[in-house]
Design a protein around this motif. Structure first.
Motif, PDB file in Angstrom:
ATOM      1  N   VAL A  13       1.047  -0.971  -0.585  1.00 17.27           N
ATOM      2  CA  VAL A  13       0.231  -0.297  -0.182  1.00 17.27           C
ATOM      3  C   VAL A  13       1.226   1.023   0.045  1.00 17.27           C
ATOM      4  N   TYR A  14       0.882   2.014  -0.889  1.00 13.76           N
ATOM      5  CA  TYR A  14       1.640   3.114  -0.750  1.00 13.76           C
ATOM      6  C   TYR A  14       0.308   4.478  -0.134  1.00 13.76           C
ATOM      7  N   ASN A  15       0.811   5.323   0.569  1.00 12.77           N
ATOM      8  CA  ASN A  15      -0.240   6.514   1.232  1.00 12.77           C
ATOM      9  C   ASN A  15       0.094   7.801  -0.064  1.00 12.77           C
ATOM     10  N   GLU A  20      -5.126   5.949   0.038  1.00 20.58           N
ATOM     11  CA  GLU A  20      -4.358   4.929   0.379  1.00 20.58           C
ATOM     12  C   GLU A  20      -4.497   4.617  -0.514  1.00 20.58           C
ATOM     13  N   ILE A  21      -2.867   3.108  -1.842  1.00 19.11           N
ATOM     14  CA  ILE A  21      -3.210   3.533  -3.521  1.00 19.11           C
ATOM     15  C   ILE A  21      -3.027   1.649  -2.727  1.00 19.11           C
ATOM     16  N   LYS A  22      -3.385   0.908  -3.129  1.00 24.79           N
ATOM     17  CA  LYS A  22      -3.301  -0.853  -3.032  1.00 24.79           C
ATOM     18  C   LYS A  22      -2.641  -1.327  -4.053  1.00 24.79           C
ATOM     19  N   VAL A  23      -2.118  -1.399  -4.248  1.00 28.63           N
ATOM     20  CA  VAL A  23      -0.923  -1.632  -5.495  1.00 28.63           C
ATOM     21  C   VAL A  23      -1.070  -3.273  -5.607  1.00 28.63           C
ATOM     22  N   LEU A  24      -0.763  -3.976  -4.431  1.00 27.12           N
ATOM     23  CA  LEU A  24      -1.131  -5.347  -4.243  1.00 27.12           C
ATOM     24  C   LEU A  24      -2.043  -5.833  -3.040  1.00 27.12           C
ATOM     25  N   GLY A  41      -1.075  -9.031 -17.055  1.00 30.73           N
ATOM     26  CA  GLY A  41      -1.604  -8.028 -16.996  1.00 30.73           C
ATOM     27  C   GLY A  41      -0.880  -6.592 -17.148  1.00 30.73           C
ATOM     28  N   PRO A  42      -1.913  -6.216 -17.043  1.00 30.83           N
ATOM     29  CA  PRO A  42      -2.120  -4.365 -17.519  1.00 30.83           C
ATOM     30  C   PRO A  42      -0.935  -3.551 -16.671  1.00 30.83           C
ATOM     31  N   SER A  43      -0.634  -2.922 -17.713  1.00 28.61           N
ATOM     32  CA  SER A  43       0.548  -2.189 -17.248  1.00 28.61           C
ATOM     33  C   SER A  43      -0.622  -1.011 -15.788  1.00 28.61           C
ATOM     34  N   GLY A  44       0.352  -1.395 -14.410  1.00 29.39           N
ATOM     35  CA  GLY A  44       0.485  -0.765 -13.251  1.00 29.39           C
ATOM     36  C   GLY A  44      -0.557  -1.674 -12.621  1.00 29.39           C
ATOM     37  N   SER A  45      -0.700  -2.614 -12.710  1.00 27.24           N
ATOM     38  CA  SER A  45      -1.315  -3.834 -12.236  1.00 27.24           C
ATOM     39  C   SER A  45      -0.791  -4.485 -10.999  1.00 27.24           C
ATOM     40  N   GLY A  46       0.574  -4.400 -10.875  1.00 31.66           N
ATOM     41  CA  GLY A  46       1.873  -4.781  -9.763  1.00 31.66           C
ATOM     42  C   GLY A  46       2.604  -5.734 -10.187  1.00 31.66           C
ATOM     43  N   LYS A  47       2.853  -6.309 -10.703  1.00 29.24           N
ATOM     44  CA  LYS A  47       3.273  -7.369 -11.647  1.00 29.24           C
ATOM     45  C   LYS A  47       4.670  -6.864 -11.086  1.00 29.24           C
ATOM     46  N   SER A  48       5.711  -5.900 -11.937  1.00 30.49           N
ATOM     47  CA  SER A  48       7.109  -6.032 -10.995  1.00 30.49           C
ATOM     48  C   SER A  48       6.924  -5.812  -9.405  1.00 30.49           C
ATOM     49  N   THR A  49       5.499  -5.107  -9.015  1.00 31.61           N
ATOM     50  CA  THR A  49       5.769  -4.715  -7.399  1.00 31.61           C
ATOM     51  C   THR A  49       5.670  -6.432  -6.808  1.00 31.61           C
ATOM     52  N   LEU A  50       4.720  -7.544  -7.470  1.00 32.15           N
ATOM     53  CA  LEU A  50       5.117  -8.371  -6.752  1.00 32.15           C
ATOM     54  C   LEU A  50       6.056  -8.994  -7.073  1.00 32.15           C
ATOM     55  N   ASP A 166      11.734 -10.042 -15.819  1.00 32.40           N
ATOM     56  CA  ASP A 166      10.639  -8.419 -15.539  1.00 32.40           C
ATOM     57  C   ASP A 166      10.634  -8.292 -16.730  1.00 32.40           C
ATOM     58  N   GLU A 167       9.998  -9.187 -18.008  1.00 31.81           N
ATOM     59  CA  GLU A 167       9.528  -7.743 -19.122  1.00 31.81           C
ATOM     60  C   GLU A 167      11.521  -8.130 -19.984  1.00 31.81           C
ATOM     61  N   PRO A 168      11.486  -9.534 -19.457  1.00 29.97           N
ATOM     62  CA  PRO A 168      12.851  -9.865 -20.234  1.00 29.97           C
ATOM     63  C   PRO A 168      12.777  -9.422 -21.491  1.00 29.97           C
ATOM     64  N   THR A 199       5.185 -10.550 -17.973  1.00 30.51           N
ATOM     65  CA  THR A 199       4.909  -9.949 -19.308  1.00 30.51           C
ATOM     66  C   THR A 199       3.795  -9.049 -20.043  1.00 30.51           C
ATOM     67  N   HIS A 200       3.985  -8.663 -20.774  1.00 29.82           N
ATOM     68  CA  HIS A 200       2.880  -8.080 -20.944  1.00 29.82           C
ATOM     69  C   HIS A 200       2.188  -8.887 -22.487  1.00 29.82           C
ATOM     70  N   SER A 201       2.664  -9.941 -22.852  1.00 29.00           N
ATOM     71  CA  SER A 201       3.082 -10.331 -24.052  1.00 29.00           C
ATOM     72  C   SER A 201       1.989 -11.815 -24.246  1.00 29.00           C
TER      73      SER A 201
HETATM   74  N1  LIG Z   1       7.273   5.118  -5.333  1.00 27.10           N
HETATM   75  C1  LIG Z   1       5.148   4.713  -5.072  1.00 27.10           C
HETATM   76  N2  LIG Z   1       4.239   5.529  -4.663  1.00 27.10           N
HETATM   77  C2  LIG Z   1       3.054   5.653  -5.176  1.00 27.10           C
HETATM   78  N3  LIG Z   1       2.672   4.615  -6.018  1.00 27.10           N
HETATM   79  C3  LIG Z   1       3.220   4.279  -6.726  1.00 27.10           C
HETATM   80  C4  LIG Z   1       5.160   3.881  -6.215  1.00 27.10           C
HETATM   81  N4  LIG Z   1       5.176   2.949  -6.979  1.00 27.10           N
HETATM   82  C5  LIG Z   1       4.586   2.286  -7.667  1.00 27.10           C
HETATM   83  N5  LIG Z   1       3.613   3.224  -7.872  1.00 27.10           N
HETATM   84  C6  LIG Z   1       2.322   2.473  -8.214  1.00 27.10           C
HETATM   85  O1  LIG Z   1       2.378   0.706  -8.289  1.00 27.10           O
HETATM   86  C7  LIG Z   1       0.843   0.531  -9.457  1.00 27.10           C
HETATM   87  C8  LIG Z   1       2.074  -1.016  -9.836  1.00 27.10           C
HETATM   88  O2  LIG Z   1       3.348  -0.417 -10.159  1.00 27.10           O
HETATM   89  P1  LIG Z   1       3.929  -1.788 -11.382  1.00 27.10           P
HETATM   90  O3  LIG Z   1       5.167  -1.390 -11.555  1.00 27.10           O
HETATM   91  O4  LIG Z   1       3.962  -3.093  -9.921  1.00 27.10           O
HETATM   92  O5  LIG Z   1       2.608  -2.110 -12.363  1.00 27.10           O
HETATM   93  P2  LIG Z   1       2.942  -3.196 -13.353  1.00 27.10           P
HETATM   94  O6  LIG Z   1       2.082  -4.573 -13.450  1.00 27.10           O
HETATM   95  O7  LIG Z   1       4.319  -3.687 -13.701  1.00 27.10           O
HETATM   96  O8  LIG Z   1       3.199  -2.188 -14.550  1.00 27.10           O
HETATM   97  P3  LIG Z   1       4.061  -2.162 -15.801  1.00 27.10           P
HETATM   98  O9  LIG Z   1       3.157  -3.043 -16.871  1.00 27.10           O
HETATM   99  O10 LIG Z   1       3.193  -1.289 -16.518  1.00 27.10           O
HETATM  100  O11 LIG Z   1       5.789  -2.544 -16.076  1.00 27.10           O
HETATM  101  C9  LIG Z   1       0.878   1.152 -10.316  1.00 27.10           C
HETATM  102  O12 LIG Z   1      -0.128   1.572 -10.426  1.00 27.10           O
HETATM  103  C10 LIG Z   1       2.573   2.040  -9.584  1.00 27.10           C
HETATM  104  O13 LIG Z   1       1.935   3.995 -10.091  1.00 27.10           O
END
Ligand SMILES: Nc1ncnc2c1ncn2[C@@H]1O[C@H](COP(=O)(O)OP(=O)(O)OP(=O)(O)O)[C@@H](O)[C@H]1O
Ligand SMILES: [Mg+2]
Length: 225
Positions: A13-15, A20-24, A41-50, A166-168, A199-201
């Motif tokens: 979670v980012y504040n 609050e933004i729930k990324v995962l 999953g789509p861009s911003g869905s949280g894949k890289s974070t995971l 991550d997106e190799p 991946t996106h692919s």
């Molecule tokens: N430091 C941060 N503060 C707030 N939000 C953040 C921060 N870092 C990442 N996010 C948000 O977390 C969400 C998930 O990011 P993440 O990079 O995991 O997505 P992703 O699925 O890998 O996207 P992509 O396919 O574009 O790489 C995004 O909406 C991003 O804006």
């Protein structure tokens, strides 16, 4: 032990000013040793974070990640660093090679960081991938496809148990993408390394027996072929 990885109710979670933004948002999953898995999953869905939390490159807000039976999120930084260097291999989308070191020095780097430089192994890995001719080149002078092959060789340097990519192929044309996927597959099959790819692919996802879809920080489907 059957599961190399077990994730329980992971959140990130980012504040910020807007709240609050729930990324995962409560991700749970189990991965058996030796599997080859794609997250899509789509861009911003949280894949890289995971992937970054699993690889101990980022911290979770709550939840547990068991690697080989141990909750690795509870480890102190020195133990985290040891695990990253010794058991995990990383491949990223963009240039992650050090530009001021030769290809061979880049591949050798993980063993050097571990305190046991091993140029013989680095050379063998380059030869295995058919790119030993690049050994003395500097990364800025080689192609994108070649860079990814070098990055995979480097990721294998310390014989990882888990390869996180991550997106190799995110930066590559179809031909090079296929080549990189072939290498990752081969490493999985020959050495039994567990491979997680983001991946996106669809073309990349097609190559995995298990495809996990992520949207808005949640697993929305987990398909096994
Ligand atoms: N430091 C941060 N503060 C707030 N939000 C953040 C921060 N870092 C990442 N996010 C948000 O977390 C969400 C998930 O990011 P993440 O990079 O995991 O997505 P992703 O699925 O890998 O996207 P992509 O396919 O574009 O790489 C995004 O909406 C991003 O804006
Ligand atoms: Mg990403």
């Amino acid at each position: 032990m059957d599961n190399i990885l077990e994730i329980k109710n992971l959140t990130k979670v980012y504040n910020d000013a807007g709240g609050e933004i729930k990324v995962l948002d409560g991700v749970s999953l189990q991965v058996k040793k030796g599997k080859f898995i794609v997250f899509i999953g789509p861009s911003g869905s949280g894949k890289s974070t995971l992937l970054n939390i699993i690889g101990l490159l980022d911290k979770a807000t709550s939840g547990e990640v068991f690697f080989e039976g141990k909750d690795i999120l509870k480890l102190k930084e020195d133990k985290r660093a040891k695990l990253r260097l010794g058991k995990f291999g990383f491949v990223f989308q963009f240039d992650s090679l050090l530009p001021d070191f030769t290809v061979l020095e880049n591949v050798n780097m993980p063993s050097l960081l571990k305190g046991k430089s091993n140029f013989e192994r680095a050379k063998k890995l380059l030869a295995k991938f058919g790119i030993e001719a690049l050994s003395d080149k500097m990364p800025p002078s080689i192609s994108g496809g070649e860079k990814q092959r070098v990055a995979i060789a480097r990721a294998l340097m310390n014989s990882p148990k888990l390869l996180l990519a991550d997106e190799p192929t995110g930066n590559l044309d179809n031909e090079n993408s296929a080549e990189v996927m072939k290498l990752l597959k081969a490493m999985n099959e020959e050495y039994g390394i567990t491979v997680l790819i983001v991946t996106h692919s669809d073309a990349v996802a097609e190559q995995a027996r298990r495809v996990i879809s992520i949207a808005d920080g949640k697993i929305t489907s987990d398909r096994r072929k």
